[in-house]
Design a protein around this motif. Structure first.
Motif, PDB file in Angstrom:
ATOM      1  N   GLY A 297       0.815  -1.208   0.000  1.00 41.58           N
ATOM      2  CA  GLY A 297       0.000   0.000   0.000  1.00 41.58           C
ATOM      3  C   GLY A 297       0.846   1.255   0.000  1.00 41.58           C
ATOM      4  N   GLN A 298       1.955   1.239   0.731  1.00 39.95           N
ATOM      5  CA  GLN A 298       2.844   2.401   0.767  1.00 39.95           C
ATOM      6  C   GLN A 298       3.470   2.659  -0.602  1.00 39.95           C
ATOM      7  OE1 GLN A 298       5.418   0.995   3.928  1.00 39.95           O
ATOM      8  NE2 GLN A 298       4.500   2.406   5.401  1.00 39.95           N
ATOM      9  N   VAL A 299       3.929   1.590  -1.251  1.00 41.01           N
ATOM     10  CA  VAL A 299       4.553   1.750  -2.569  1.00 41.01           C
ATOM     11  C   VAL A 299       3.538   2.275  -3.579  1.00 41.01           C
ATOM     12  CG1 VAL A 299       5.729   0.551  -4.451  1.00 41.01           C
ATOM     13  CG2 VAL A 299       6.213  -0.082  -2.083  1.00 41.01           C
ATOM     14  N   ARG A 300       2.348   1.707  -3.562  1.00 45.04           N
ATOM     15  CA  ARG A 300       1.325   2.109  -4.525  1.00 45.04           C
ATOM     16  C   ARG A 300       0.945   3.582  -4.351  1.00 45.04           C
ATOM     17  NH1 ARG A 300      -4.553   1.246  -3.826  1.00 45.04           N
ATOM     18  NH2 ARG A 300      -5.497   1.983  -5.742  1.00 45.04           N
ATOM     19  N   ILE A 301       0.750   4.009  -3.114  1.00 47.04           N
ATOM     20  CA  ILE A 301       0.389   5.405  -2.861  1.00 47.04           C
ATOM     21  C   ILE A 301       1.549   6.335  -3.211  1.00 47.04           C
ATOM     22  CG2 ILE A 301      -0.189   7.043  -1.036  1.00 47.04           C
ATOM     23  CD1 ILE A 301      -1.728   4.756   0.326  1.00 47.04           C
ATOM     24  N   GLY A 302       2.784   5.901  -2.881  1.00 42.63           N
ATOM     25  CA  GLY A 302       3.942   6.718  -3.224  1.00 42.63           C
ATOM     26  C   GLY A 302       4.084   6.912  -4.723  1.00 42.63           C
ATOM     27  N   LEU A 303       3.867   5.855  -5.496  1.00 41.83           N
ATOM     28  CA  LEU A 303       3.936   5.962  -6.951  1.00 41.83           C
ATOM     29  C   LEU A 303       2.892   6.929  -7.491  1.00 41.83           C
ATOM     30  CD1 LEU A 303       4.561   2.245  -7.961  1.00 41.83           C
ATOM     31  CD2 LEU A 303       5.940   4.186  -8.714  1.00 41.83           C
ATOM     32  N   ARG A 304       1.694   6.827  -6.965  1.00 37.11           N
ATOM     33  CA  ARG A 304       0.629   7.739  -7.417  1.00 37.11           C
ATOM     34  C   ARG A 304       1.007   9.194  -7.176  1.00 37.11           C
ATOM     35  NH1 ARG A 304      -5.539   7.111  -7.513  1.00 37.11           N
ATOM     36  NH2 ARG A 304      -5.882   5.011  -8.312  1.00 37.11           N
ATOM     37  N   ALA A 305       1.488   9.470  -5.965  1.00 41.25           N
ATOM     38  CA  ALA A 305       1.824  10.854  -5.606  1.00 41.25           C
ATOM     39  C   ALA A 305       2.972  11.383  -6.452  1.00 41.25           C
ATOM     40  CB  ALA A 305       2.170  10.923  -4.124  1.00 41.25           C
ATOM     41  N   LEU A 306       4.008  10.574  -6.632  1.00 38.38           N
ATOM     42  CA  LEU A 306       5.181  11.042  -7.364  1.00 38.38           C
ATOM     43  C   LEU A 306       4.905  11.147  -8.861  1.00 38.38           C
ATOM     44  CD1 LEU A 306       7.852   8.980  -5.429  1.00 38.38           C
ATOM     45  CD2 LEU A 306       7.532  11.454  -5.352  1.00 38.38           C
ATOM     46  N   ALA A 307       3.965  10.349  -9.378  1.00 43.75           N
ATOM     47  CA  ALA A 307       3.645  10.415 -10.804  1.00 43.75           C
ATOM     48  C   ALA A 307       2.976  11.730 -11.182  1.00 43.75           C
ATOM     49  CB  ALA A 307       2.747   9.246 -11.191  1.00 43.75           C
ATOM     50  N   THR A 308       2.351  12.385 -10.224  1.00 43.24           N
ATOM     51  CA  THR A 308       1.727  13.678 -10.527  1.00 43.24           C
ATOM     52  C   THR A 308       2.763  14.793 -10.648  1.00 43.24           C
ATOM     53  OG1 THR A 308       1.417  14.187  -8.173  1.00 43.24           O
ATOM     54  CG2 THR A 308      -0.352  13.003  -9.291  1.00 43.24           C
ATOM     55  N   ALA A 309       3.980  14.552 -10.151  1.00 40.87           N
ATOM     56  CA  ALA A 309       5.024  15.572 -10.180  1.00 40.87           C
ATOM     57  C   ALA A 309       6.060  15.317 -11.264  1.00 40.87           C
ATOM     58  CB  ALA A 309       5.722  15.646  -8.817  1.00 40.87           C
TER      59      ALA A 309
END
Length: 299
Positions: free
Chosen positions: A130-142
């Protein structure tokens, strides 16, 4: 009668014979003290085993609930591109947790898609997933470049105290140009096939096209491969639980998937994902298994 014809005197029982109780009334022999201690120890061990089994069952149920709730119920699609995913838990309950897939629209109008597998199993693996998935989502917006997204995610995981790593594949589809950009972090290669008979597996021999898993080495670079989708085409990504197991090597599993993708070009993405996931049953997989499918319908 004695030798002289007289009557023989009856023998009188001895005192010991009179005092000895009948055999049927004798007391059973008592157990030694060590036997009682052994029985008590066995009882304690049985109780502990049952308690441990109950705790383990609760952990498995928690891992299953986390895994189920952390995965998206549906994936977004764009005009010309349809998506679907499937997940199968491990055959052994203790090995559940860790595989994921995700899809999300990005601020620039493109579509981001990820699939991956984290180290380990059980509750900790599901939480880390869950941490990896959420981190990827957040960083993909930047960051729009898939290689940069994975590089930033890698540094993020290295800063966490878990000490775990993950393999991952990040895709970005641009509906304006129909370009598909892909970056891999130690993950299984993608499989693709087109309606005009072309097909293939991403180059697994060229080490320059894939970076290390996330969370291992700081400053890792993740190369990006780009390809324009021009016609009816299916692109499939899987986790290693689909293509590798006791019955199959990785290469054999990939070939099985490739045959199904060739035969499934033009099918609904959910139907094709289900066909690909069947390969996991052939491998005798003991790990989680996830499938991500992109069906391109042309410009």
């Amino acid at each position: 009668m004695d030798a002289r014809g007289g009557r023989t005197a009856a023998r009188r029982p001895s005192a010991e014979a009179v005092l000895e109780p009948p055999v049927s009334r004798r007391r059973p022999p008592s157990h030694p003290a060590g036997a009682h201690e052994l029985l008590g120890t066995l009882g304690e061990l049985t109780a502990r085993a049952l308690e441990h089994a109950e705790r383990q069952r609760a952990r498995v149920e928690l891992a299953m609930a986390l895994q189920r709730d952390l995965l998206p119920a549906a994936l977004p699609s764009l005009p010309g591109l349809r998506t679907a995913a499937r997940y199968a838990p491990a055959r052994h309950g203790l090995d559940i947790g860790g595989d994921w897939y995700d899809g999300f629209r990005l601020p620039d109008g493109t579509l981001g898609l990820t699939i991956g597998d984290v180290q380990g199993h059980d509750v900790e693996a599901a939480v880390f997933m869950g941490q990896v998935r959420i981190g990827l989502r957040a960083l993909a917006t930047a960051a729009s470049d898939p290689g940069e997204v994975l590089a930033r995610t890698n540094e993020l995981l290295l800063s966490l105290p878990d000490g775990l790593f993950a393999t991952c594949c990040f895709l970005r589809f641009d509906p304006a140009t129909h370009e598909l950009s892909v970056a891999r972090a130690g993950h299984v290669p993608a499989i693709w096939a087109t309606a005009d008979g072309r097909s293939g597996i991403e180059d697994t021999e060229n080490a320059d096209e894939v970076g290390l898993p996330l969370g291992i080495e700081p400053g890792e670079v993740y190369p990006v491969t780009r390809r324009r989708l021009s016609g009816t085409e299916a692109v499939v990504l899987v986790t290693d639980g689909v293509v590798e197991g006791p019955a199959f090597s990785l290469d054999t599993g990939l070939e099985h998937v490739l045959r199904r993708v060739r035969a499934g070009v033009g099918a609904e993405p959910g139907e094709l994902a289900g066909r690909v996931l069947e390969v996991a049953d052939l491998t005798g997989h003991q790990d989680d298994a996830a499938v991500l499918v992109l069906c391109h319908d042309g410009p």
